[in-house]
Structure formats: C-alpha cells, structure tokens
Design an enzyme around this catalytic site. Structure first.
Site, short mmCIF file in Angstrom:
data_model
loop_
_atom_site.label_atom_id
_atom_site.label_comp_id
_atom_site.label_asym_id
_atom_site.label_seq_id
_atom_site.Cartn_x
_atom_site.Cartn_y
_atom_site.Cartn_z
N HIS A 1 26.26 -26.51 31.52
CA HIS A 1 26.37 -26.55 32.98
C HIS A 1 25.22 -25.74 33.62
O HIS A 1 24.56 -26.20 34.55
CB HIS A 1 27.73 -25.97 33.39
CG HIS A 1 27.99 -25.96 34.86
ND1 HIS A 1 28.90 -26.79 35.47
CD2 HIS A 1 27.46 -25.20 35.85
CE1 HIS A 1 28.91 -26.55 36.77
NE2 HIS A 1 28.05 -25.58 37.04
N GLU A 2 24.96 -24.54 33.10
CA GLU A 2 23.92 -23.68 33.68
C GLU A 2 22.53 -24.23 33.42
O GLU A 2 21.65 -24.15 34.28
CB GLU A 2 24.05 -22.25 33.15
CG GLU A 2 25.38 -21.57 33.46
CD GLU A 2 25.80 -21.69 34.91
OE1 GLU A 2 24.95 -21.56 35.80
OE2 GLU A 2 27.00 -21.95 35.16
N HIS B 1 21.79 -26.73 35.95
CA HIS B 1 21.37 -26.09 37.21
C HIS B 1 19.88 -25.76 37.15
O HIS B 1 19.15 -25.99 38.12
CB HIS B 1 22.10 -24.76 37.41
CG HIS B 1 23.38 -24.87 38.16
ND1 HIS B 1 23.46 -25.38 39.43
CD2 HIS B 1 24.65 -24.53 37.82
CE1 HIS B 1 24.73 -25.34 39.84
NE2 HIS B 1 25.46 -24.84 38.89
ZN ZN Z 1 27.52 -24.55 38.73
#
Ligand code: ZN
Length: 167
Positions: free
Chosen positions: A134-135, A138
């Site tokens: 997830h990171e 980003h």
């Molecule tokens: Zn997030």
C-alpha cells in the site's frame, strides 16, 4: 508534524524522490513523519507522498503495533520478490472512511535502507505485506482505490464525499 493530504488532492499523484544520502535532513523528515503517524488515529503507516511537504523523498514509516513502539522506516524500498494473492479490506489515511477489498501479494520480499543508512532485507506476510505494498503504491503516485473497477470507485467516492461533508 505534516498534514495528511486528502483525496482528491493532486499532490497524492506525486512520485517519491529516491534518497541519495541518509543525512540529518532525511532523519528530520523521518522524525516528523513518525510524529504525524502517532498523532493520527488508526494509522498503520504513512508515505511521504501523502504528506504536505515539497518534493517528498521515497520514505515510508510503519508501525501498527498496539503500543506504537515498533517503528519501521523504509527508505528507497522496493519489492524484489512476491508470491501468492490475498484479497482483504483496506483503508487509507488519505481517503478517510473508505474501506474496500484490494488484491495484493500474500508475501513480499523487501529491500530498503533505514534512517541509519543500514540495508534491510526481509520477507513479510499478512498485514505487514499489505502495508508495504500500500505504501509503495503511494510512493509511486497510486492510491488503493485506483485499482478498483470504475463503477466501484464511483460508488465509494460518492460515499467518501458524503462522509467528508459531515466532518
Ligand atoms: Zn494510504
């Protein structure tokens, strides 16, 4: 502390700048990121690109321990191997109130450096594996809702706007 950018802030599409040298200015950013992380409710991890800072470096800070005493900082992290798939509900500090199932690798091997400039190499599974993916999304300018079908995304965003109005 930094402000956590909220969707649809265009800055969420920025890509993390590779860190060439882990120096005091980087460590200062890391410290401020952890401060922001620990001050935010229900926060598991943050990426520099979702925070209100210019030219964000490729940094993520992670800590989802109950006592918030297991900080992990990953600089220039990359996934060098992955296996399996899982599909579980996921949320994001930049898209508050939206939780949706996202398909991820079940197990990832990560290479990174930490805030002391040491090389890290580890394999993660479960929530940590999901967090790292997830990171890293980003830091590549991607949000978890980008991977959903357009229909599903539209429905979620309507809900998101409604929630935002109530704040
Ligand atoms: Zn997030």
């Amino acid at each position: 502390m930094f402000d956590i950018l909220q969707y649809p802030d265009p800055r969420l599409k920025r890509v993390g700048r590779p860190v060439e040298k882990v120096d005091d200015s980087i460590r200062n950013i890391v410290a401020r990121m952890f401060k922001t992380h620990y001050a935010a409710k229900n926060c598991a991890a943050l990426a520099a690109t979702q925070l209100d800072m210019p030219d964000p470096p490729h940094i993520t800070v992670i800590d989802f321990s109950e006592r918030k005493n297991s900080p992990l900082c990953l600089i220039n992290a990359k996934i060098v191997a992955s296996s399996g798939t899982v599909c579980e509900a996921e949320g994001c500090m930049s898209v508050s109130g939206v939780y949706e199932k996202v398909k991820r690798a079940a197990c990832v091997t990560v290479e990174a450096i930490n805030e002391r400039g040491e090389t890290l190499h580890f394999t993660a599974e479960g929530f940590m594996a999901r967090c790292v993916q997830h990171e890293l999304d980003h830091l590549a300018g991607k949000l978890f809702i980008d991977s959903l079908s357009p229909l599903k995304r539209a429905r979620l965003l309507r809900k998101f706007k409604k929630t935002r109005k109530q704040l």
